[in-house]
Scaffold this active site. Structure first.
Site, short mmCIF file in Angstrom:
data_model
loop_
_atom_site.label_atom_id
_atom_site.label_comp_id
_atom_site.label_asym_id
_atom_site.label_seq_id
_atom_site.Cartn_x
_atom_site.Cartn_y
_atom_site.Cartn_z
N ASN A 186 16.30 25.53 -65.39
CA ASN A 186 17.61 25.36 -65.96
C ASN A 186 18.47 24.45 -65.11
OD1 ASN A 186 17.90 27.30 -68.04
ND2 ASN A 186 17.34 29.18 -66.60
N TYR B 171 33.92 25.90 -62.53
CA TYR B 171 32.54 25.57 -61.76
C TYR B 171 31.83 26.43 -60.81
CZ TYR B 171 28.74 22.37 -60.13
OH TYR B 171 27.39 22.25 -59.84
N ALA C 79 32.82 29.31 -60.01
CA ALA C 79 32.47 30.42 -60.81
C ALA C 79 31.15 30.60 -61.39
CB ALA C 79 33.66 30.98 -61.48
N1 NAP Z 1 25.67 16.57 -58.62
C1 NAP Z 1 25.64 17.41 -57.73
O1 NAP Z 1 26.72 17.08 -56.78
C2 NAP Z 1 25.38 18.72 -57.89
C3 NAP Z 1 25.33 19.54 -56.77
C4 NAP Z 1 24.92 20.95 -56.92
C5 NAP Z 1 24.41 21.27 -57.94
N2 NAP Z 1 24.20 20.49 -59.27
C6 NAP Z 1 23.55 21.08 -60.37
O2 NAP Z 1 22.55 20.36 -60.76
C7 NAP Z 1 22.27 20.35 -62.12
C8 NAP Z 1 21.98 18.86 -62.52
O3 NAP Z 1 23.38 18.15 -62.23
P1 NAP Z 1 23.28 16.54 -62.00
O4 NAP Z 1 24.03 16.22 -61.03
O5 NAP Z 1 21.96 15.86 -62.45
O6 NAP Z 1 24.09 16.21 -63.80
P2 NAP Z 1 23.83 15.07 -64.38
O7 NAP Z 1 23.57 14.01 -64.02
O8 NAP Z 1 25.55 15.05 -64.97
O9 NAP Z 1 23.24 15.46 -65.48
C9 NAP Z 1 23.48 16.62 -66.39
C10 NAP Z 1 22.50 17.08 -67.55
O10 NAP Z 1 22.85 18.29 -68.30
C11 NAP Z 1 22.87 17.89 -69.51
N3 NAP Z 1 23.66 18.52 -70.44
C12 NAP Z 1 25.22 18.67 -70.27
N4 NAP Z 1 25.50 19.20 -71.39
C13 NAP Z 1 24.53 19.53 -72.31
C14 NAP Z 1 24.63 19.96 -73.67
N5 NAP Z 1 25.77 20.27 -73.99
N6 NAP Z 1 23.39 19.90 -74.16
C15 NAP Z 1 22.22 19.35 -73.45
N7 NAP Z 1 22.37 18.89 -72.21
C16 NAP Z 1 23.39 18.89 -71.81
C17 NAP Z 1 22.95 16.36 -69.57
O11 NAP Z 1 22.54 15.94 -70.93
P3 NAP Z 1 22.74 14.56 -71.44
O12 NAP Z 1 21.98 13.71 -70.80
O13 NAP Z 1 22.71 14.84 -73.00
O14 NAP Z 1 24.20 14.44 -71.41
C18 NAP Z 1 22.36 15.67 -68.45
O15 NAP Z 1 20.86 15.58 -68.70
C19 NAP Z 1 23.61 20.88 -62.73
O16 NAP Z 1 23.21 22.30 -62.79
C20 NAP Z 1 24.54 20.73 -61.41
O17 NAP Z 1 25.57 21.94 -61.50
C21 NAP Z 1 24.74 19.18 -58.96
#
Ligand code: NAP
Length: 267
Positions: free
Chosen positions: A88, A154, A156
């Site tokens: 996830n 976020y 939460a």
């Molecule tokens: N970046 C950080 O600083 C960070 C830190 C801690 C934890 N995280 C967690 O790590 C995970 C990945 O984050 P990331 O930084 O890689 O984020 P990201 O680059 O913004 O990518 C988010 C992904 O989620 C998908 N998504 C969002 N809304 C969607 C929807 N309605 N339907 C289908 N797909 C959807 C996006 O799909 P699309 O390509 O279709 O938009 C994208 O592939 C998340 O759970 C985030 O909370 C991130």
């Protein structure tokens, strides 16, 4: 757990972390079902994995749509003849004053970050339990242990994912199905575009590259870890927040004041 030959469903596969995860997992011999919204980009990713000798299928889906989790779980199960690991990884954020977030945006964030991962898990669990083998990997955050001002909804949602992971892990104890909760710190991806990245630079947040985070997620899987926190001293602060939360209130006060200026303007 050995990743080779595992059938892995990964949401957020076009995101910063998800994309790197997909490439690394494919290289290790996993068979992948990739979920995101952009059909063309998803097909291109699947094709580039196949060209390198890997196996990947694209499942284009807006996870905000009704019954999306059911559709994705069924599609992935059919295409790969089963799912061994669910990652996830899809997520959205909100940076701003809590009372300026619309109720609709609040609900949308909660749905993508919490409800959909729980629904996907619910849909895939019976087949994993029947095989007495499987793994749910939930992407949390350091913000899921330390409540961060101006990321209130976020934070939460990530606290919820940590609680979900812990409770489900205990519920599944002895079934052969595990739950791994991985908490990255600030990572350079599109999630943090605009005001967030400006704020992070201004307050001097430690940052990681998505490839490094993907490798940590894979290590957490390979080492059968229950919880995996990425980054030092952030993982120390997580412990301090449990034992001495008032200490962290004080330590974060100055940073909060700096952060507020960026949050107020991020409308
Ligand atoms: N970046 C950080 O600083 C960070 C830190 C801690 C934890 N995280 C967690 O790590 C995970 C990945 O984050 P990331 O930084 O890689 O984020 P990201 O680059 O913004 O990518 C988010 C992904 O989620 C998908 N998504 C969002 N809304 C969607 C929807 N309605 N339907 C289908 N797909 C959807 C996006 O799909 P699309 O390509 O279709 O938009 C994208 O592939 C998340 O759970 C985030 O909370 C991130």
């Amino acid at each position: 757990m050995n990743i080779s030959e595992q059938r892995i469903l990964i949401t957020g596969a076009l995101g910063g972390i998800g994309n790197e995860l997909a490439l690394e997992l494919a290289e290790k011999g996993a068979k992948l079902a990739l979920v995101a919204r952009d059909t063309d980009k998803l097909n291109a990713l699947a094709q580039s994995i196949e060209e390198r000798g890997g196996k990947a299928f694209a499942i284009a889906c807006d996870l905000a749509a009704p019954d999306a989790a059911k559709f994705v779980a069924e599609h992935a199960t059919q295409t790969m003849n089963g799912v061994d690991i669910l990652i996830n990884c899809a997520g959205i954020t909100y940076f701003g004053l809590f009372d300026q977030q619309s109720p609709e945006a609040m609900e949308a964030l909660w749905h993508i970050n919490v409800v959909v991962p729980m629904q996907l898990t619910r849909a895939l669990l019976p087949q994993m339990s029947a095989r007495r083998q499987g793994l749910i990997v939930n992407l949390g955050s350091v913000f899921g242990s330390i409540g961060f001002a101006y990321f209130t909804t976020y934070s939460a949602s990530k606290f919820a994912m940590r609680g979900f992971s812990e409770a489900l892990r205990r519920e599944l104890d002895g079934t052969g199905v595990g739950v791994t909760y991985v908490a990255p710190r600030y990572t350079k991806t599109q999630l943090n575009k605009g005001a967030i990245s400006l704020m992070a630079e201004a307050v001097g947040m430690n940052t990681d590259e998505p490839k490094l985070v993907a490798r940590h997620v894979i290590r957490a899987i390979e080492q059968d870890r229950k919880d995996y926190y990425i980054g030092w001293p952030e993982s120390l602060f997580v412990g301090i927040n449990v034992l001495l939360p008032r200490l962290l209130d004080g330590a974060l006060r100055k940073q909060n004041n700096q952060t507020r200026a960026f949050a107020e303007n991020n409308i």
